[in-house]
Design a protein around this motif. Structure first.
Motif, short mmCIF file in Angstrom:
data_model
loop_
_atom_site.label_atom_id
_atom_site.label_comp_id
_atom_site.label_asym_id
_atom_site.label_seq_id
_atom_site.Cartn_x
_atom_site.Cartn_y
_atom_site.Cartn_z
N MET A 224 -70.38 -27.15 -101.93
CA MET A 224 -70.81 -28.48 -102.36
C MET A 224 -70.24 -28.78 -103.74
O MET A 224 -69.74 -27.86 -104.42
N ALA A 225 -70.37 -30.02 -104.16
CA ALA A 225 -69.98 -30.37 -105.53
C ALA A 225 -70.91 -29.63 -106.48
O ALA A 225 -72.10 -29.47 -106.17
N PRO A 226 -70.40 -29.17 -107.62
CA PRO A 226 -71.24 -28.36 -108.52
C PRO A 226 -72.53 -29.05 -108.91
O PRO A 226 -73.58 -28.41 -109.05
N GLU A 227 -72.48 -30.36 -109.06
CA GLU A 227 -73.68 -31.06 -109.50
C GLU A 227 -74.76 -31.15 -108.42
O GLU A 227 -75.87 -31.57 -108.67
N ALA A 371 -79.11 -30.19 -95.39
CA ALA A 371 -79.38 -31.55 -94.96
C ALA A 371 -79.27 -32.53 -96.12
O ALA A 371 -79.75 -32.25 -97.22
N ASP A 372 -78.63 -33.63 -95.86
CA ASP A 372 -78.50 -34.75 -96.82
C ASP A 372 -77.58 -34.48 -98.00
O ASP A 372 -77.50 -35.29 -98.90
N LEU A 373 -76.95 -33.33 -98.02
CA LEU A 373 -75.99 -33.08 -99.11
C LEU A 373 -74.58 -33.09 -98.54
O LEU A 373 -74.33 -32.48 -97.50
N ALA A 374 -73.67 -33.77 -99.24
CA ALA A 374 -72.30 -33.86 -98.75
C ALA A 374 -71.64 -32.50 -98.80
O ALA A 374 -71.60 -31.87 -99.86
N PRO A 375 -71.13 -32.02 -97.65
CA PRO A 375 -70.42 -30.73 -97.69
C PRO A 375 -69.07 -30.91 -98.37
O PRO A 375 -68.52 -32.00 -98.40
N ALA A 376 -68.56 -29.85 -98.93
CA ALA A 376 -67.23 -29.88 -99.54
C ALA A 376 -66.43 -28.73 -98.95
O ALA A 376 -66.92 -28.03 -98.06
N ARG A 385 -61.97 -26.16 -113.47
CA ARG A 385 -63.08 -27.00 -113.01
C ARG A 385 -62.70 -28.45 -113.20
O ARG A 385 -62.18 -28.84 -114.23
N ARG A 386 -62.93 -29.23 -112.15
CA ARG A 386 -62.66 -30.66 -112.28
C ARG A 386 -63.70 -31.30 -113.17
O ARG A 386 -64.82 -30.87 -113.23
N ARG A 387 -63.30 -32.32 -113.82
CA ARG A 387 -64.22 -33.03 -114.69
C ARG A 387 -64.90 -34.13 -113.90
O ARG A 387 -64.44 -34.55 -112.86
N GLY A 388 -65.98 -34.62 -114.44
CA GLY A 388 -66.62 -35.81 -113.88
C GLY A 388 -67.62 -35.49 -112.81
O GLY A 388 -67.71 -34.36 -112.34
N ARG A 389 -68.41 -36.46 -112.46
CA ARG A 389 -69.45 -36.28 -111.47
C ARG A 389 -69.01 -36.88 -110.15
O ARG A 389 -67.94 -37.41 -110.03
N GLY A 390 -69.84 -36.84 -109.20
CA GLY A 390 -69.52 -37.43 -107.90
C GLY A 390 -69.61 -36.38 -106.85
O GLY A 390 -69.34 -35.21 -107.08
N ARG A 391 -70.01 -36.79 -105.67
CA ARG A 391 -70.30 -35.81 -104.63
C ARG A 391 -69.06 -35.42 -103.85
O ARG A 391 -69.00 -34.37 -103.27
N SER A 392 -68.09 -36.32 -103.77
CA SER A 392 -66.96 -36.01 -102.92
C SER A 392 -66.08 -34.94 -103.53
O SER A 392 -65.75 -34.98 -104.70
#
Ligand code: AMP
Length: 504
Positions: A224-227, A371-376, A385-392
């Motif tokens: 998942m996204a780290p956040e 459940a309900d969390l976007a898989p990555a 590490r990529r910067r910024g937030r966001g689920r994708s």
């Protein structure tokens, strides 16, 4: 084969019976007769295999005849961590309850005076971490000329922690005509060289392929996204039937932050890492073992050897930097014939570390979703590490085929100087930490204060779960004291009834 056929004394047979053991484990079957015969042993075995009893039982019988003199222990067991040393002492006390043997524990963080008093009375079995042991020796409080049996336990862990020079010095102080029992979970060339130096014509015993994860542990990987990690962890705690769980973080600071975050939400969570004072470490572990605390957020100080009866889950909040640590972490569950489940929360950029783990264990870890969390998907190329937030995570997504076929080389370099755990110095420079730190979120205190008590109690109905903290005005906190929570985005699922998810 049963314990009678192995040749234990009636007193030990009774103690083994009292412990509820019916048959010896493979390492016990092989090692007990060898230890009893006086031969050296080179044992390749993981914790959880019954390794402690494999040396403790025959040692107790051998030491039953004879008495210890003041300050002159008759046997010495060297352990890499204070927790393991404490556990081994407890095992000796249990197995030796029908004998009159005295044991003593020499570990950092405990008072010298008490340890010296015990040594003065004469000790049959001395269990020590290397640093404290040498300290006492150099202060003239202990004589090693009577040591007839030496156990070096978790040798590969000692190597990781930079203890080998201390261990070599200790061995050089012991009588040459002794019996040496040397155990390691893995047998890399440097450990074998050490064994060659310390052992005399040893019997080699290997009961499990090095670093193979316990077969009784069902493993899952959640990408998942780290956040999203904290959401994922909470959802898993809710959806899984968590009786008790160890939650591993890579950094001590993150252990504290995550524990505070969970506690603020009314969960019975405690923290364990090497920077905490020893009495606190001992007390916390005891409360966790007795079931008083259900969730223990920990650094790798808790990864090796700790025996927590019936631990149902291990969560890797961070993918461990070293593939071997994964094996040790998940090996805290699935012990003594019971099943366990482990979930590793990985961000796309953890791809190389996941690949190293999969290479080591020789299997892919089944991917699960929450459940309900976007898989990555894992990224095996990057590292930054990529910067910024966001689920994708689509920017770094790789195809499933790629996920299956690519593996990164196992990391050779070791990290974590284990500050506060008796380590004299790290063996190697820590490699750059690529795991994202848990960043304290400033809005957490408001959210924790506003969190309704009822849903939490309903979602986490453990009898020991504390009610949510009383509402209070948010206090400005210095950065280090702020705790992680859910900022202003308290997940909706916390307000809903639980439902089962993430079962493969
Ligand atoms: P160890 O590998 O020494 O840490 O032991 C792991 C766990 O297995 C401990 O909880 C021991 O009490 C348990 N154990 C050791 N020997 C046996 C046995 N023969 N039968 C059942 N449980 C055992």
């Amino acid at each position: 084969m049963n314990f009678t056929e192995i040749g234990l004394s009636p007193e030990l047979l009774q103690a083994v019976l009292d412990a509820g053991y019916t048959t010896p484990t493979p390492i016990q079957e092989q090692a007990i007769p060898v230890v009893a015969s006086g031969r050296d042993v080179l044992g390749c075995a993981q914790t959880g295999t019954g390794k402690t009893a494999s040396f403790a039982l025959p040692m107790i019988d051998k030491l039953a005849a004879g008495r210890a003199r003041a300050r002159m222990p008759r046997s010495l067991i060297i352990e890499p961590t204070r927790e393991l040393a404490t556990q081994v002492q407890a095992a000796f006390e249990g197995y030796g309850k029908h004998h009159r043997l005295s044991t003593a524990l020499l570990i950092g963080g405990s008072r010298f005076a008490e340890q010296e008093r015990k040594l003065d009375r004469g000790v049959d079995v001395l269990i020590a971490t290397p640093g404290r042991m040498l300290d006492l020796f150099e202060r003239g409080k202990i004589l090693l000329s009577d040591v007839r049996i030496l156990v070096i336990d978790e040798a590969d862990r000692m190597l990781d922690m930079g203890f080998i020079p201390d261990v070599e010095r200790i061995v050089s102080l012991l009588p040459k005509n002794r019996q040496t029992l040397f155990f390691s979970a893995t047998m890399p060339p440097e450990i074998r060289r050490l064994a060659d130096a310390f052992l005399n014509d040893p019997v080699e015993i290997s009961v499990a392929p090095p670093a193979s994860p316990a077969e009784l542990v069902e493993q899952f990987l959640v990408i998942m996204a780290p956040e999203d990690k904290r959401d994922a962890l909470l959802r898993l705690i809710v959806s899984e039937d968590v009786k008790n769980a160890l939650i591993f973080c890579n950094r001590k600071r993150d252990v504290d932050i995550l524990q505070k975050s969970l506690s603020r939400l009314g969960l019975d969570a405690a923290a364990l890492h090497g920077d905490l004072p020893q009495p606190k470490r001992t007390e916390t572990l005891e409360r966790f073992k007795t079931g008083e605390i259900r969730l223990l957020v920990a650094s790798d100080v808790a990864a090796r050897g700790l025996d927590i009866q019936g631990l149902s889950h291990v969560f890797n909040y961070d993918v461990p930097h070293h593939a071997e640590d994964y094996v040790h972490r998940i090996g805290r569950t699935g012990r003594a014939g019971r099943k366990g489940r482990s979930f590793t929360l990985a961000a796309p950029e953890d791809g190389k570390m996941v690949a190293a783990i999969q290479k080591l264990i020789g299997n892919e870890i089944p991917v699960s979703t929450v459940a309900d969390l976007a898989p990555a998907a894992l990224d095996f190329e990057g590292g930054e590490r990529r910067r910024g937030r966001g689920r994708s995570a689509s920017a770094t997504r790789t195809s499933p085929e790629r996920t299956r076929s690519r593996t990164a080389p196992v990391e050779k370099e070791r990290a974590d100087p284990r500050k506060g755990s008796d380590a004299p110095a790290p063996r190697a420079r820590p490699r750059r930490d690529r795991a994202a730190p848990i960043e304290p979120r400033s809005g957490e205190s408001q959210v924790a204060a506003a969190l309704p008590a009822d849903p939490v109690v309903k979602l986490f109905p453990h009898p020991a779960a504390r009610p949510a903290e009383p509402r209070r005005q948010p206090q400005p906190q210095p950065d280090e004291q702020r705790v992680v929570g859910f900022g202003d985005d308290l997940p909706d699922f916390l307000k809903r009834a639980p439902r089962v998810a993430a079962r493969a």
